[in-house]
Design a protein around this motif. Structure first.
Motif, short mmCIF file in Angstrom:
data_model
loop_
_atom_site.label_atom_id
_atom_site.label_comp_id
_atom_site.label_asym_id
_atom_site.label_seq_id
_atom_site.Cartn_x
_atom_site.Cartn_y
_atom_site.Cartn_z
N SER A 1 0.87 -1.17 0.00
CA SER A 1 0.00 0.00 0.00
C SER A 1 0.91 1.22 0.00
N THR B 1 -7.25 4.38 -1.74
CA THR B 1 -7.34 4.59 -3.18
C THR B 1 -8.76 4.93 -3.62
N THR C 1 -2.08 5.88 5.54
CA THR C 1 -2.20 4.97 4.40
C THR C 1 -3.13 5.58 3.37
#
Length: 334
Positions: free
Chosen positions: A162, A180, A177
């Motif tokens: 990731s 998406t 993180t």
């Protein structure tokens, strides 16, 4: 409780009220890292996995992604009014934006570990934000030569399983993180800390014959395992990407070593002080670890050149202190 975005997190650190210009720069870096993640992710699909046929100022063969990543950071700096200039591992000289009154300087390694791109292994970007020296109406290259203690923000993006952004503004280390689906960096690793003790080290063992005695002793003792003087077994890891190595330290502990050796002594070391050692050193210290050359604290070095190289020892406090003690001995093999 809904996840916290990078922007919301920085607002909670009072950057919006206390330093909105710095907040703007950090968010611009985050956007640049998203763009680089997309290019890395497309890989061979877009034909950007090979060499460009040129060497950079470091004498290293440039990858297509090195050049693309560098251009993405340049575009960020050109568009952000708060950045007065930038310096990159890929450029011989600093780039100063005439007419811009920005309060900040950005130094960066646009794509660390790029030799790994053809292997589909982790690569990353490293960055450091410095203050523009007060009273300087005309910015010059010398203004970038600031000790690591002057950093206002430092961090890295890791393009792995990731995409992560890990940074510090001097209030600890936090990891985000990339989601998406939303395109937002979300807080997933708050308050990252490195454990003081460890049983893992990262070093390029192929250079062992060139190391100085203190490092030879330390690694020999680790390799000796439970039957040796350390009384415990160690594991060795080596990814050849500083971002990946440091990320492992923050998540799992350990030490990362790129020490001075007989081949790099004339250059001062292997890793770049401004683009790699200082930002990573500050991150590790903010996470409770130590960062040193073997003889002194990394962040206290006063740079004398834009591409200055230094030996680097990062990681668990007790291990780095042991390495420092070996370097201080008249006979480090005793």
């Amino acid at each position: 409780m809904p996840p916290i975005t990078l922007l919301r997190f920085l607002e909670m650190q009072k950057l919006l009220s206390d330093s909105p210009q710095l907040l703007s720069v950090i968010m611009g870096i985050a956007q640049s890292c998203k763009s680089i993640a997309r290019e890395v992710g497309h890989g061979a699909l877009l034909g950007n996995m090979g060499d460009v046929g040129n060497e950079n100022v470091q004498g290293e063969q440039q990858k297509t992604l090195d050049v693309m990543s560098n251009e993405i950071f340049i575009k960020l700096a050109e568009d952000n009014p708060n950045l007065a200039g930038i310096a990159s591992e890929e450029m011989e000289h600093a780039l100063v934006f005439s007419g811009k009154a920005g309060d900040y300087l950005l130094v960066f390694d646009p794509l660390d570990g790029s030799s790994n791109v053809n292997l589909n292994l982790s690569v990353g970007s490293i960055f450091s934000i410095l203050p523009r020296p007060a009273g300087d109406s005309v910015l010059v290259e010398q203004d970038f030569l600031q000790a690591g203690t002057q950093q206002l923000c430092a961090g890295y993006a890791l393009y792995g399983t990731s995409t992560m952004l890990v940074l510090t503004t001097g209030q600890g280390v936090d990891g985000f993180t990339l989601d998406t689906a939303s395109g937002e960096f979300m807080l997933t690793h708050p308050g990252m800390r490195i454990v003081s003790d460890t049983q893992e080290f990262a070093i390029n063992m192929s250079n062992q014959r060139f190391w100085q005695p203190p490092v030879q002793r330390y690694i020999d003792e680790c390799v000796a395992g439970a039957d040796g003087p350390r009384g415990k077994d160690f594991n060795m890891r080596w990814v050849a990407s500083m971002v990946a190595e440091v990320h492992r330290l923050l998540v799992r502990g350990g030490v990362f070593l790129y020490p001075l050796d007989s081949r790099t002594k004339g250059k001062g070391g292997r890793l770049r002080l401004l683009y790699e050692a200082n930002p990573m050193g500050w991150l590790l210290e903010q996470a409770g670890g130590l960062a040193a050359t073997g003889h002194r604290r990394l962040l206290e070095i006063e740079p004398i050149a834009l591409h200055q190289r230094v030996p680097v020892m990062l990681g668990a406090k007790e291990e780095i202190e042991l390495l420092l003690s070996y370097h201080s001995l008249k006979d480090p093999t005793a």
